[in-house]
Design a protein around this motif. Structure first.
Motif, PDB file in Angstrom:
ATOM      1  N   VAL A 240       0.222  -5.644   1.988  1.00 21.49           N
ATOM      2  CA  VAL A 240       1.248  -4.589   1.200  1.00 21.49           C
ATOM      3  C   VAL A 240       1.402  -4.960  -0.152  1.00 21.49           C
ATOM      4  O   VAL A 240       2.098  -4.096  -0.824  1.00 21.49           O
ATOM      5  CB  VAL A 240       2.563  -4.374   2.132  1.00 21.49           C
ATOM      6  CG1 VAL A 240       2.036  -3.877   3.666  1.00 21.49           C
ATOM      7  CG2 VAL A 240       3.162  -5.729   2.237  1.00 21.49           C
ATOM      8  N   HIS A 254       7.340  -4.568  -3.101  1.00 23.24           N
ATOM      9  CA  HIS A 254       7.513  -3.579  -1.668  1.00 23.24           C
ATOM     10  C   HIS A 254       8.667  -4.432  -0.986  1.00 23.24           C
ATOM     11  O   HIS A 254       8.887  -5.559  -1.233  1.00 23.24           O
ATOM     12  CB  HIS A 254       6.049  -4.449  -0.934  1.00 23.24           C
ATOM     13  CG  HIS A 254       5.975  -3.642   0.204  1.00 23.24           C
ATOM     14  ND1 HIS A 254       6.829  -3.644   1.429  1.00 23.24           N
ATOM     15  CD2 HIS A 254       5.039  -2.499   0.527  1.00 23.24           C
ATOM     16  CE1 HIS A 254       6.305  -2.727   2.339  1.00 23.24           C
ATOM     17  NE2 HIS A 254       5.354  -2.153   1.484  1.00 23.24           N
ATOM     18  N   CYS A 292       3.848   5.061   6.897  1.00 22.56           N
ATOM     19  CA  CYS A 292       4.020   3.316   6.156  1.00 22.56           C
ATOM     20  C   CYS A 292       4.657   2.442   7.553  1.00 22.56           C
ATOM     21  O   CYS A 292       5.818   2.786   8.245  1.00 22.56           O
ATOM     22  CB  CYS A 292       4.980   3.191   5.284  1.00 22.56           C
ATOM     23  SG  CYS A 292       5.470   1.562   4.691  1.00 22.56           S
ATOM     24  N   HIS A 295       8.432   1.443   7.510  1.00 24.65           N
ATOM     25  CA  HIS A 295       9.528   2.497   7.280  1.00 24.65           C
ATOM     26  C   HIS A 295      10.805   2.192   8.310  1.00 24.65           C
ATOM     27  O   HIS A 295      11.952   2.547   7.902  1.00 24.65           O
ATOM     28  CB  HIS A 295       8.862   3.782   7.138  1.00 24.65           C
ATOM     29  CG  HIS A 295       8.804   4.550   8.444  1.00 24.65           C
ATOM     30  ND1 HIS A 295       7.653   4.794   9.073  1.00 24.65           N
ATOM     31  CD2 HIS A 295       9.732   5.264   9.244  1.00 24.65           C
ATOM     32  CE1 HIS A 295       7.756   5.604  10.122  1.00 24.65           C
ATOM     33  NE2 HIS A 295       9.085   5.838  10.266  1.00 24.65           N
ATOM     34  N   CYS A 305       7.506   8.646   3.479  1.00 25.56           N
ATOM     35  CA  CYS A 305       7.075   7.156   4.140  1.00 25.56           C
ATOM     36  C   CYS A 305       6.751   7.292   5.473  1.00 25.56           C
ATOM     37  O   CYS A 305       6.161   6.931   6.243  1.00 25.56           O
ATOM     38  CB  CYS A 305       8.233   6.228   4.048  1.00 25.56           C
ATOM     39  SG  CYS A 305       8.639   5.913   2.347  1.00 25.56           S
ATOM     40  N   ARG A 309       0.627   6.979   4.729  1.00 24.41           N
ATOM     41  CA  ARG A 309       0.548   5.655   4.646  1.00 24.41           C
ATOM     42  C   ARG A 309       0.292   5.389   3.037  1.00 24.41           C
ATOM     43  O   ARG A 309      -0.909   5.702   2.663  1.00 24.41           O
ATOM     44  CB  ARG A 309      -0.405   5.092   5.456  1.00 24.41           C
ATOM     45  CG  ARG A 309      -0.633   3.631   5.680  1.00 24.41           C
ATOM     46  CD  ARG A 309      -1.505   3.227   6.676  1.00 24.41           C
ATOM     47  NE  ARG A 309      -2.928   3.263   6.408  1.00 24.41           N
ATOM     48  CZ  ARG A 309      -3.805   2.629   7.116  1.00 24.41           C
ATOM     49  NH1 ARG A 309      -3.487   2.070   8.276  1.00 24.41           N
ATOM     50  NH2 ARG A 309      -5.136   2.821   6.666  1.00 24.41           N
ATOM     51  N   PRO A 310       0.996   4.594   2.398  1.00 28.64           N
ATOM     52  CA  PRO A 310       0.816   3.982   0.892  1.00 28.64           C
ATOM     53  C   PRO A 310      -0.526   3.295   1.027  1.00 28.64           C
ATOM     54  O   PRO A 310      -0.642   2.371   1.816  1.00 28.64           O
ATOM     55  CB  PRO A 310       1.973   3.627   0.661  1.00 28.64           C
ATOM     56  CG  PRO A 310       2.346   2.960   1.839  1.00 28.64           C
ATOM     57  CD  PRO A 310       2.208   3.888   3.024  1.00 28.64           C
ATOM     58  N   CYS A 323       3.502   0.888  -1.909  1.00 27.25           N
ATOM     59  CA  CYS A 323       4.720   1.457  -1.613  1.00 27.25           C
ATOM     60  C   CYS A 323       4.990   2.487  -2.469  1.00 27.25           C
ATOM     61  O   CYS A 323       4.401   2.840  -3.682  1.00 27.25           O
ATOM     62  CB  CYS A 323       5.977   0.565  -2.084  1.00 27.25           C
ATOM     63  SG  CYS A 323       7.600   1.053  -1.533  1.00 27.25           S
TER      64      CYS A 323
END
Length: 329
Positions: A240, A254, A292, A295, A305, A309-310, A323
């Motif tokens: 991430v 993040h 995410c 989250h 979020c 999905r970032p 993020c």
């Protein structure tokens, strides 16, 4: 994603690890990519269950046969694709060009063999030395990791060593054949803080002297602050955030990284009471949240979020983050 070097020692692209059960398939590592340059130390950080150890075992091809399977677009080490090498060739690399320090310094040793014999075995196997020469070399290595009286200690069994000494001997065995890459999986687990620092200093010094690269797997950002050149943060099987240690520690990009740092005591800040823990628990692999994965525990979570999905995006320099919130503004 930014590269660590033009010609990295290790390049990993889209690594996936799945554990296969009778009725389901759990993805422990989901599309992980990173690089390690010659002589570099990369820290892979995350809570238990984030996929760190599964990543390390996949690189060594030591995942349990029939229960786990790994795939990747590319896992290249010194020009060889580790995922496609025959097992006979992989055995030539393990303990020779690539070595691993396992998490538990007690269960990693064979209790029925002396420490000296176990350190000497890879030397005899890979360097084709006679057994007396391999044992002599093992004693030298035990001395190099600062085990007192290495000649007599080499004839002792693992249960006769303290936890710190067992881990020192594990470092000696990992470096016995002068590998180009060392993977240390939680090498300071169950050791007190003084011994942790000694082991990490020893590992860093010895890899620096030999020119070896180091992948340091840990759950503690505080432990690796002074040892890592670059850091990769893993959560729920994905990276991430990644970047140079300086960038990640100075300006984490993040919320998970920020949460991990908030859990670490700081001597350069006034004592303000209790540390700030990350609420909740890491998600179960068979019940990953949508969007995410972080989250449900994130204080900055938005509706987006929960839906999307970032992906890792460039934040400047060597810094990458996954993020939707831009902490660098």
């Amino acid at each position: 994603m930014a590269t660590a070097a033009d010609t990295p020692l290790l390049r990993v692209r889209d690594l996936t690890v799945e554990f296969v059960g009778r009725t389901s398939c759990l993805r422990a590592v989901d599309g992980v990519s990173f690089e390690v340059a010659e002589g570099e130390t990369l820290a892979v950080v995350g809570e238990s269950g984030s996929g760190k150890t599964a990543t390390a075992l996949a690189l060594m091809r030591l995942l349990p046969a029939g229960k786990a399977q790994a795939s990747a677009s590319e896992v290249t080490f010194e020009g060889c694709d580790l995922m496609r090498l025959p097992e006979s060739r992989m055995r030539e690399l393990r303990g020779n060009r690539i070595s691993m320090i396992f998490q538990d310094p007690m269960s990693a040793w064979n209790p029925a063999l002396t420490i000296g014999k176990q350190v000497a075995e890879p030397i005899q196997c890979h360097e084709l030395l006679s057994w007396p020469s391999a044992l002599s070399r093992a004693e030298e290595l035990l001395g190099s990791v600062r085990i007192p009286d290495p000649r007599s200690r080499s004839g002792q069994y693992p249960h006769q060593f303290s936890g710190g000494m067992r881990q020192r001997a594990m470092v000696a065995m990992a470096l016995a054949c002068r590998p180009r890459l060392v993977i240390a999986d939680e090498p300071t687990t169950a050791l007190d803080v003084t011994v942790q620092a000694q082991i990490l200093n020893l590992l860093k010094d010895l890899t620096r002297q030999s020119g070896a690269s180091l992948i340091l797997v840990t759950h503690d950002l505080g432990v690796v602050a002074r040892y890592a050149d670059r850091v990769a943060i893993m959560y729920a099987g994905r990276i991430v955030e990644s970047g140079s240690a300086r960038e990640v520690y100075r300006q984490p990009g993040h919320p998970y990284t920020r949460g991990l740092l908030a859990c670490v005591p700081r001597l350069d800040r006034p004592a303000t009471g209790a540390l700030t823990p990350i609420p909740g628990q890491p998600p179960s692999l068979n019940r990953l949240p949508s969007g995410c994965a972080f989250h449900p525990r994130c204080p900055h979570a938005m509706e987006r979020c929960r839906r999307e999905r970032p992906v890792l995006e460039h934040k400047g320099g060597q810094h990458w983050g996954a993020c939707f919130v831009d902490f660098h503004r």
